[in-house]
Write a protein that holds these residues in place. Structure first.
Motif, short mmCIF file in Angstrom:
data_model
loop_
_atom_site.label_atom_id
_atom_site.label_comp_id
_atom_site.label_asym_id
_atom_site.label_seq_id
_atom_site.Cartn_x
_atom_site.Cartn_y
_atom_site.Cartn_z
N GLY A 265 0.82 -1.21 0.00
CA GLY A 265 0.00 0.00 0.00
C GLY A 265 0.85 1.26 0.00
O GLY A 265 0.58 2.21 -0.72
N GLY A 269 0.97 3.87 -3.02
CA GLY A 269 0.53 5.21 -2.64
C GLY A 269 1.64 6.22 -2.79
O GLY A 269 1.43 7.36 -3.19
N VAL A 272 2.54 8.64 -5.82
CA VAL A 272 1.96 9.96 -6.04
C VAL A 272 3.04 11.04 -5.89
O VAL A 272 3.17 11.93 -6.73
CB VAL A 272 0.81 10.21 -5.04
CG1 VAL A 272 0.24 11.59 -5.23
CG2 VAL A 272 -0.26 9.17 -5.22
N MET A 287 -2.52 12.04 -10.95
CA MET A 287 -3.39 12.34 -9.83
C MET A 287 -3.09 13.73 -9.27
O MET A 287 -4.00 14.54 -9.07
CB MET A 287 -3.23 11.29 -8.73
CG MET A 287 -4.18 11.53 -7.58
SD MET A 287 -4.07 10.26 -6.33
CE MET A 287 -5.55 10.63 -5.41
N MET A 300 -10.69 11.14 -8.90
CA MET A 300 -11.37 9.97 -8.36
C MET A 300 -10.99 8.71 -9.13
O MET A 300 -10.83 7.65 -8.55
CB MET A 300 -12.89 10.18 -8.40
CG MET A 300 -13.36 11.29 -7.47
SD MET A 300 -12.78 11.02 -5.78
CE MET A 300 -13.31 12.52 -4.99
N PHE A 303 -7.52 7.62 -8.06
CA PHE A 303 -7.59 7.09 -6.70
C PHE A 303 -8.15 5.67 -6.70
O PHE A 303 -7.62 4.75 -6.05
CB PHE A 303 -8.45 8.01 -5.83
CG PHE A 303 -8.73 7.47 -4.45
CD1 PHE A 303 -7.69 7.12 -3.61
CD2 PHE A 303 -10.03 7.31 -4.00
CE1 PHE A 303 -7.94 6.62 -2.35
CE2 PHE A 303 -10.28 6.82 -2.74
CZ PHE A 303 -9.25 6.47 -1.92
N LEU A 306 -5.53 3.27 -8.18
CA LEU A 306 -4.43 3.01 -7.25
C LEU A 306 -4.87 2.02 -6.18
O LEU A 306 -4.13 1.12 -5.80
CB LEU A 306 -3.96 4.32 -6.60
CG LEU A 306 -3.06 5.21 -7.47
CD1 LEU A 306 -2.83 6.55 -6.80
CD2 LEU A 306 -1.72 4.53 -7.71
N THR A 307 -6.12 2.19 -5.70
CA THR A 307 -6.63 1.25 -4.70
C THR A 307 -6.75 -0.14 -5.28
O THR A 307 -6.36 -1.13 -4.64
CB THR A 307 -8.00 1.71 -4.18
OG1 THR A 307 -7.91 3.07 -3.80
CG2 THR A 307 -8.44 0.88 -3.01
N VAL A 310 -3.53 -1.89 -5.27
CA VAL A 310 -3.15 -2.44 -3.97
C VAL A 310 -3.97 -3.69 -3.65
O VAL A 310 -3.44 -4.69 -3.17
CB VAL A 310 -3.33 -1.38 -2.86
CG1 VAL A 310 -2.95 -1.97 -1.51
CG2 VAL A 310 -2.49 -0.16 -3.15
N VAL A 311 -5.27 -3.64 -3.95
CA VAL A 311 -6.13 -4.80 -3.67
C VAL A 311 -5.59 -6.04 -4.39
O VAL A 311 -5.43 -7.10 -3.79
CB VAL A 311 -7.58 -4.51 -4.10
CG1 VAL A 311 -8.40 -5.79 -4.05
CG2 VAL A 311 -8.22 -3.48 -3.20
#
Lengths: 338, 317
Positions: A265, A269, A272, A287, A300, A303, A306-307, A310-311
């Motif tokens: 994560g 993250g 950025v 971003m 959005m 974001f 990027l999530t 990580v998932v």
């Protein structure tokens, strides 16, 4: 096994749903929030007299939501659109957000994935060596250097590296992803350009992070060196190699699992800031650009992606981790210990 | 309890307590146990001394320093190198601001952010982690799920999205915002630790005596995880520094007060990286940031030694 796998998949799906809901809530429920901001932007772009119907159409094009519908309907429209891979349209670039991200994502995954792998390998190896030479001058020196580097934010080291290698020595480029004069593909000049441009970003990430990994690995290895089962293994006359790898290595690495999850994560993250420092045109770069330009659909979208990165990174880590620690694949409660 | 003491074993009901001052609060003894001994251990430890001294310097800078050093003005010479004059010991920037004054006047706001963020992260983590680990069952499942989801959302982008929407200007609010999902990792560690504690004899004894859950958590569980909590308090502070400076550097937090990240932003956008005569503008804030974060790490390693007698004993040999 299947039970454990289902649990992991449900968790991943819940996270994605949570983040989609969060982006919706932030964009459309905040009074005076981004949605109204976009309306104002559209009104001023189209000239003062914009007919409300056209405004609704434009809003739907950019944000996938029609503001005159009830909130639940807006929410369903939004989630449906996102699930279909439609993240709206960027306001400053006038391009679908998905297209911008599709160009940028491979760069982010490349440079951050490389950083993560190198950090992990170097940190673990160094930590094990330090534990082996515990108490020597080498151990003391590398512990100190590791702590100082670990106190340094990666982007500040990045700035200093830029100063030295790009501005003073002129050895490496100051920014960008690739050599613009090369043809993308499997050819030497292109690949060389890509690697040269990735060197400083990767270096600043690896140098600052590997120290922390080395210190935890050192601590874990040292505490294992005092364990009973290790004495038993020695008494059984097992080879040093086997003791080092299967007894010390494995058991010292396992507790670092949570760290690894957090690191995924952090690394994704961190892109950025890192990409902005090196003007590396990955997702993080876009971003920050979008935030500064108030381009909310793009903010959005980046974001969200990027999530997702990580998932999927975590899911992949979880699935492969089972190979390292059989207790987890067995689906017992033991994985909760770490 | 002396179970081998024959006389008391023979007459269990006639045994007189060996401790005479059970009802009175023995101040000198309490001081000895809770203040003097830890202080002595801390004072012997090089890492703790380094960490505490560094932190003291920053606290002084943020309190007394602000009063002693005048606010930065644009009177000074432009881009003077550091260590050249007593008037501008750390040099000046391209607008003639004294760098030392800028650093000092950015400190109070930074310290407030660090404190707010660290308190928020450790408090939430301790509350969620202990309850999840101790309660087990459905409560644990739900809390663990929340922790895992928070852990999965990448921190910096989340903070950026929230900061862009809320536009916070109060340093305390920013501090909390910056640790909005830092707590999850710590809560997970605490939960694992509590899982192994909850079946210990003395916890079980409290439970059998009908002690309310919150008291068991507060009196039996929390003291045992204090080391983790304190160490992670320092680490949460460090992560606040990293994200705060980073976000100010990128101009993603509203520019309401001077910040070390703001100085870096001005430096790099005015080409300070391109020449050796301007690089001090970047290096000065960088050193200030690294030193504070180094101090926090040293202090956390020292704490580890204080609470972890095994580490201490190892060092003795």
């Amino acid at each position: 096994m299947t039970n454990w796998l289902t649990k992991r998949l449900v968790k991943a799906a819940l996270t994605v749903w949570g983040v989609v809901t969060l982006t919706f809530a932030l964009s459309h429920l905040m009074p005076g929030g981004p949605a109204q901001h976009i309306q104002a932007q559209l009104v001023s772009r189209e000239g003062g007299s914009i007919d409300p119907e056209r405004l609704n159409q434009l809003m739907e094009r950019y944000t996938n939501v029609q503001p005159d519908k009830p909130v639940w309907q807006q929410y369903i429209d939004y989630v449906t659109a996102v699930l279909q891979g439609d993240l709206g349209e960027s306001i400053i670039r006038n391009e679908p957000v998905v297209d911008i991200i599709a160009d940028a994502l491979p760069w982010t995954i490349f440079v951050m994935g490389l950083s993560l792998i190198l950090t992990f390998v170097i940190g673990i190896t160094l930590g094990a060596v330090m534990a082996y030479y515990e108490g020597t001058r080498f151990d003391f020196l590398s512990s100190t250097i590791g702590t100082v580097l670990n106190s340094t934010p990666f982007y500040l080291l990045g700035l200093l590296l830029l100063f030295v290698f790009a501005y003073q020595v002129n050895l490496l480029p100051t920014g960008g992803n690739m050599n613009p004069r090369t043809e993308p593909g499997l050819n030497y000049p292109f690949i060389r350009g890509v690697l040269i441009h990735a060197t400083l970003p990767v270096l600043s990430m690896v140098l600052t992070e590997a120290g922390g990994w080395a210190l935890s690995m050192r601590g874990n290895s040292i505490s294992i060196l005092g364990e009973e089962y290790l004495r038993v293994a020695r008494l059984r006359g097992l080879s040093d190699r086997r003791i080092a790898f299967t007894y010390i290595g494995r058991n010292a690495i396992l507790p670092l699992y949570t760290n690894f999850m957090i690191a995924i994560g952090f690394v994704i993250g961190g892109s950025v800031i890192l990409e902005q420092v090196f003007t590396y045109e990955g997702i993080g770069y876009y971003m920050v650009d979008a935030v500064q330009a108030n381009d909310h659909p793009l903010v959005m979208g980046t974001f969200l992606v990027l999530t997702l990165a990580v998932v999927f990174g975590l899911l992949f880590a979880d699935l492969t981790y089972g190979k390292l620690d059989p207790r987890i694949a067995a689906g017992g409660e033991s994985d909760e210990e770490y | 309890m002396k179970s081998t003491d024959r006389s008391s074993a023979d007459h269990p009901f006639e045994r007189v307590s060996e401790v005479s001052s059970t009802d009175g609060f023995d101040l000198s003894r309490w001081l000895e146990e809770h203040v003097l001994v830890p202080a002595r251990i801390l004072a012997e430890d090089r890492k703790t001394i380094i960490g505490a001294s560094i932190l003291t310097v920053y606290v002084l800078m943020g309190t007394v320093g602000v009063l002693l050093v005048p606010e930065p003005t644009t009177d000074g010479p432009r881009l003077q190198a550091p260590f050249q004059s007593l008037e501008y010991p750390l040099g000046t920037d391209a607008m003639g601001h004294d760098l030392l004054a800028m650093i000092v006047h950015a400190t109070p706001q930074m310290l407030q952010m660090i404190l707010a963020g660290a308190v928020f992260a450790t408090a939430v983590a301790t509350a969620v982690g202990t309850v999840a680990g101790y309660k087990g069952g459905l409560v644990d499942d739900v809390l663990t799920l929340i922790m895992d989801v928070m852990l999965t959302i990448p921190g910096l982008p989340l903070i950026i999205v929230l900061a862009a929407t809320i536009e916070p200007s109060n340093p305390l609010v920013i501090g909390v915002l910056l640790t909005i999902n830092t707590w999850a990792g710590l809560a997970r560690t605490i939960r694992a630790e509590v899982l192994s504690l909850r079946n210990d004899n003395y916890v079980e004894a409290s439970r059998l005596m009908g002690t309310p859950t919150w008291r068991i958590i507060a009196e039996d569980i929390v003291p045992n995880i204090m080391p983790y909590v304190l160490i992670n308090f320092m680490m949460a502070g460090r992560s606040v520094i990293f994200s705060a400076v980073g976000l100010y550097f990128l101009g993603l937090l509203p520019f309401t007060a001077l910040n070390w990240g703001v100085i870096l932003d001005m430096a790099s956008s005015n080409g300070a990286l391109s020449s050796t005569s301007t690089i001090h503008w970047v290096i000065v804030p960088t050193v200030v940031i690294i030193a504070l974060s180094y101090g926090l790490i040293m202090l956390s390693q020292g704490m580890d030694r204080l609470f972890n007698p095994r580490v201490r004993a190892r060092k003795r040999d």
